[in-house]
Write a protein that holds these residues in place. Structure first.
Motif, mmCIF file in Angstrom:
data_model
loop_
_atom_site.group_PDB
_atom_site.id
_atom_site.type_symbol
_atom_site.label_atom_id
_atom_site.label_comp_id
_atom_site.label_asym_id
_atom_site.label_seq_id
_atom_site.Cartn_x
_atom_site.Cartn_y
_atom_site.Cartn_z
ATOM 1 N N ARG A 178 0.784 -1.441 0.118
ATOM 2 C CA ARG A 178 -0.151 0.383 -0.223
ATOM 3 C C ARG A 178 0.843 0.932 0.241
ATOM 4 O O ARG A 178 0.598 2.757 -0.835
ATOM 5 N N LYS A 179 2.149 0.785 0.935
ATOM 6 C CA LYS A 179 2.564 1.874 1.403
ATOM 7 C C LYS A 179 3.548 2.652 -0.639
ATOM 8 O O LYS A 179 3.011 3.743 -1.331
ATOM 9 N N ARG A 180 3.693 1.321 -1.132
ATOM 10 C CA ARG A 180 4.474 2.304 -2.752
ATOM 11 C C ARG A 180 3.674 2.153 -3.391
ATOM 12 O O ARG A 180 3.629 3.316 -4.341
ATOM 13 N N LYS A 181 1.968 2.060 -3.566
ATOM 14 C CA LYS A 181 0.814 2.550 -4.405
ATOM 15 C C LYS A 181 0.458 3.913 -4.176
ATOM 16 O O LYS A 181 0.670 4.671 -5.107
ATOM 17 N N LEU A 182 0.497 4.260 -2.874
ATOM 18 C CA LEU A 182 0.111 5.700 -2.990
ATOM 19 C C LEU A 182 1.092 6.472 -2.801
ATOM 20 O O LEU A 182 0.408 7.465 -2.755
ATOM 21 N N ALA A 183 2.516 5.988 -2.248
ATOM 22 C CA ALA A 183 3.873 6.791 -2.311
ATOM 23 C C ALA A 183 3.787 7.068 -4.667
ATOM 24 O O ALA A 183 3.969 8.660 -5.090
ATOM 25 N N GLU A 220 1.238 7.468 -6.323
ATOM 26 C CA GLU A 220 -0.075 8.136 -6.673
ATOM 27 C C GLU A 220 0.448 9.986 -6.236
ATOM 28 O O GLU A 220 -0.674 10.598 -6.237
ATOM 29 N N GLY A 221 1.483 9.938 -5.392
ATOM 30 C CA GLY A 221 2.619 11.370 -4.364
ATOM 31 C C GLY A 221 1.335 11.686 -3.782
ATOM 32 O O GLY A 221 1.470 12.963 -3.325
ATOM 33 N N LEU A 222 0.937 11.045 -2.827
ATOM 34 C CA LEU A 222 0.466 11.114 -1.837
ATOM 35 C C LEU A 222 1.319 11.869 -0.235
ATOM 36 O O LEU A 222 0.510 12.409 0.279
ATOM 37 N N PHE A 223 2.530 11.415 -1.089
ATOM 38 C CA PHE A 223 3.481 11.641 0.555
ATOM 39 C C PHE A 223 4.684 12.657 -0.303
ATOM 40 O O PHE A 223 5.390 12.817 0.539
ATOM 41 N N ASP A 224 4.299 13.643 -1.013
ATOM 42 C CA ASP A 224 4.915 14.266 -1.880
ATOM 43 C C ASP A 224 5.125 15.578 -0.387
ATOM 44 O O ASP A 224 4.031 15.875 0.100
ATOM 45 N N GLU A 225 6.241 16.141 -0.421
ATOM 46 C CA GLU A 225 6.297 17.621 0.810
ATOM 47 C C GLU A 225 5.550 18.303 0.076
ATOM 48 O O GLU A 225 5.328 19.581 0.438
ATOM 49 N N ALA A 281 -6.030 7.302 4.231
ATOM 50 C CA ALA A 281 -4.625 7.787 4.437
ATOM 51 C C ALA A 281 -5.496 8.707 3.069
ATOM 52 O O ALA A 281 -5.172 10.095 2.385
ATOM 53 N N ARG A 282 -6.366 8.228 1.856
ATOM 54 C CA ARG A 282 -6.779 9.262 0.531
ATOM 55 C C ARG A 282 -7.803 10.073 2.240
ATOM 56 O O ARG A 282 -7.835 11.182 0.932
ATOM 57 N N LEU A 317 0.492 4.637 7.886
ATOM 58 C CA LEU A 317 0.018 5.063 5.916
ATOM 59 C C LEU A 317 -0.214 6.612 6.659
ATOM 60 O O LEU A 317 0.669 7.848 5.536
ATOM 61 N N ILE A 318 -1.276 7.057 7.607
ATOM 62 C CA ILE A 318 -1.415 8.389 7.758
ATOM 63 C C ILE A 318 -0.972 9.343 8.103
ATOM 64 O O ILE A 318 -0.232 10.565 7.671
ATOM 65 N N ASP A 319 0.734 9.026 8.684
ATOM 66 C CA ASP A 319 1.384 9.493 8.942
ATOM 67 C C ASP A 319 2.969 10.665 8.172
ATOM 68 O O ASP A 319 2.959 11.319 8.108
ATOM 69 N N LEU A 320 2.709 9.185 6.688
ATOM 70 C CA LEU A 320 3.184 9.224 5.774
ATOM 71 C C LEU A 320 2.404 10.993 4.886
ATOM 72 O O LEU A 320 3.124 11.320 3.653
ATOM 73 N N VAL A 321 0.977 10.725 4.848
ATOM 74 C CA VAL A 321 0.300 11.471 3.987
ATOM 75 C C VAL A 321 -0.046 12.958 4.861
ATOM 76 O O VAL A 321 -0.810 13.751 4.092
ATOM 77 N N ALA A 322 0.041 12.600 6.194
ATOM 78 C CA ALA A 322 -0.614 13.810 7.174
ATOM 79 C C ALA A 322 0.323 15.597 6.986
ATOM 80 O O ALA A 322 1.831 14.904 6.680
ATOM 81 N N ASP A 323 0.066 16.462 7.056
ATOM 82 C CA ASP A 323 0.876 17.344 6.519
ATOM 83 C C ASP A 323 2.196 17.453 8.128
ATOM 84 O O ASP A 323 2.842 17.939 7.516
ATOM 85 N N ALA A 324 1.660 17.041 8.558
ATOM 86 C CA ALA A 324 2.881 16.968 10.237
ATOM 87 C C ALA A 324 2.702 15.822 10.702
ATOM 88 O O ALA A 324 1.349 15.257 11.178
ATOM 89 N N ARG A 325 3.666 15.161 11.663
ATOM 90 C CA ARG A 325 3.161 13.789 12.482
ATOM 91 C C ARG A 325 4.320 13.806 13.829
ATOM 92 O O ARG A 325 5.419 14.608 13.797
ATOM 93 N N ALA A 326 2.958 14.232 14.279
ATOM 94 C CA ALA A 326 3.889 13.898 15.584
ATOM 95 C C ALA A 326 3.993 13.266 16.498
ATOM 96 O O ALA A 326 3.001 11.929 16.615
ATOM 97 N N PRO A 327 4.908 12.691 17.283
ATOM 98 C CA PRO A 327 5.290 11.887 18.594
ATOM 99 C C PRO A 327 4.369 11.121 19.336
ATOM 100 O O PRO A 327 4.366 10.015 19.198
ATOM 101 N N THR A 328 4.027 11.560 19.724
ATOM 102 C CA THR A 328 2.693 11.506 20.751
ATOM 103 C C THR A 328 1.261 12.106 20.493
ATOM 104 O O THR A 328 1.409 13.237 20.164
#
Length: 489
Positions: free
Chosen positions: A127-132, A134-139, A237-238, A259-270
């Motif tokens: 799933r990670k490869r598929k969404l990547a 599609e550009g969902l992880f682009d900065e 994720a979508r 997966l949503i950590d990679l799609v989100a605008d920011a990822r907090a550790p906690t």
């Protein structure tokens, strides 16, 4: 004739009861279902093409030696925690039965799960490869977080410790309005609820009864890969990628990832750290404002000092008032004298010429004309005197105004207030006491003249006007006095 007995032997079971095809198929079905009942079957999914138009799923489970058909009815498919995927190794739980229409047996699956963490990671990587791709992880598509949000939307369980910790973090840093969209964060249906909550917050109107949040936080505590699997679903994720509101992912601990950590605008550790990222600290804002205010005051003082220094330098470059007006005044006096003499000489010349002409002419008309010209000449002379007097008054007023302006800008006005100007033996201005050597010849200019002095080497006084080596106590101001001479400017 020798084959007849054999034929009779082949027909020796003629007394066995006969079965119809349906009866035999039903008997086999009952035997298989009665012998095996519910089973757990491990195998690799093969031939999976997604749900049929009817909502049922048909595929097969296989290993390296055999293959068994499988079916998932529509009602059971909607309750599955993990959806089947082609090539996934799974453990299926269901009822073994037959399908009379094709004389084959199959398993009706009621529950399915990946065969170990390795299978889950394989699905997650796919799933990670598929969404990547599609550009969902682009900065470039990630949105910046607002500096000071008015409303914060949180998607999490309303009963866990996560929401209590986050609300405590908001109260400590910067109390703000929080909207909670309660969802299940684990188990069946959790992924659908999280995706619906994200889309629901985005559907709110900015000026509606329930305000639209300025930032979203999707939060959950730590757990195993299976516990967090709902946040690895493609639907979640979508939904995060489609969100117009900046979103912070705070799922699990720092070592966990979904997966949503990679799609989100920011990822907090906690989740607590996500609350800190969402709003600034009130005390930090106060400190920054005070710092900006101090810097602004310092900059303003620096500008004023630069302007004051520039004004002083410009004033020193101006000529003396007496030198500035001496030449114009002298030229004015010379012109005034010449103009008066020229006008008088011109009048006399015209009078002489008129008298000479009148002596040669005779007749009353001529006398009358001469009389009129004489009156006109006298009138013009009076007007000339008045115009000349008025021009002199205007010119003198202008000159006096400029002289007064020059006098106010010159340093002589400062000397007239009781200050003095110190110069060295080269005639240069002395700006500090530290630059004077003992025995140096100095010149002090007052408002009424100059005197020469010699420096005796006495240490300079401090800013209060007293000698630090003699008197350490501040002088007592006299009654009615101002307590000091004041600044030169």
């Amino acid at each position: 004739m020798t084959d007849l007995p054999q034929a009779k032997d082949a027909r020796s079971g003629a007394n066995t009861p006969e079965y119809s095809v349906s009866e035999l198929s039903g008997a086999i079905r009952r035997a298989i279902e009665g012998e095996f009942g519910h089973v757990r079957l491990r195998g690799e999914i093969s031939g999976y093409r997604g749900p049929h138009a009817s909502g049922h799923c048909y595929f097969a489970l296989k290993d390296d030696k055999a293959k068994i058909d499988a079916v998932i009815w529509k009602g059971s498919f909607g309750r599955l925690r993990f959806k089947p995927e082609e090539g996934m190794e799974v453990i299926a739980q269901g009822k073994l039965t037959t399908f009379p229409g094709s004389s084959k047996y199959q398993i009706v699956i009621e529950a399915i799960e990946p065969a170990g963490a390795g299978a889950l990671m394989a699905v997650l990587e796919e799933r990670k490869r598929k969404l990547a791709a599609e550009g969902l992880f682009d900065e470039a598509r990630k949105k910046p977080l607002p500096f000071l949000p008015k409303v914060v939307g949180i998607v999490t369980s309303p009963t866990g410790a996560v929401i209590r910790d986050m609300l405590h973090g908001f109260n400590e840093r910067f109390p703000t309005r929080v909207l909670l969209w309660p969802v299940r964060v684990q188990g069946e249906g959790s992924a659908a609820e999280v995706a619906a909550a994200i889309r629901g917050f985005n559907a709110l109107s900015a000026d509606g009864k329930v305000p639209r949040p300025d930032v979203l936080i999707v939060a959950r505590g730590g757990g195993s890969l299976e516990d967090l699997w709902g946040f690895n679903e493609e639907s979640v994720a979508r939904a995060v990628a489609e969100s117009d509101i900046p979103l912070i992912s705070a799922v699990g601990h720092e070592t966990d990832w979904t997966l949503i950590d990679l799609v989100a605008d920011a990822r907090a550790p906690t989740p607590t750290k996500a609350a800190e990222w969402a709003v600034p600290k009130y005390s930090d804002l106060i400190e920054r404002v005070e710092s900006f205010d101090s810097r602004q005051r310092t900059a303003m003082r620096r500008v004023l000092n630069d302007v004051r220094s520039h004004l002083k330098a410009s004033a020193r470059g101006l000529p003396r008032l007496a030198d500035l007006i001496a030449m114009p005044r002298q030229r004015f006096d010379a012109v005034d004298g010449r103009l008066s003499r020229a006008l008088l000489s011109n009048t006399r010349a015209h009078g002489t010429r008129l008298a000479r002409t009148g002596g040669r002419l005779n007749g009353a008309p001529l006398v009358q004309k001469i009389s009129r010209l004489d009156e006109r000449l006298q009138t013009l002379d009076r007007r000339r005197h008045r115009a000349l007097a008025q021009r002199l008054v205007d010119s003198r007023r202008t000159l006096d105004g400029r002289a007064a302006l020059l006098k106010s800008l010159g340093y002589q006005s400062v000397l007239a207030r009781g200050f003095a100007l110190v110069r060295d033996d080269a005639g240069l201005m002395v700006r500090s006491a530290g630059s004077i050597a003992p025995g140096a010849a100095l010149g002090i200019e007052f408002a009424d003249g100059r005197i020469g002095v010699v420096a005796d080497g006495t240490p300079p006084l401090d800013r209060s006007g007293r000698d630090p080596q003699i008197d350490t106590k501040p002088p007592r101001p006299k009654k009615g006095g101002r307590g000091g001479q004041g600044s030169l400017f």
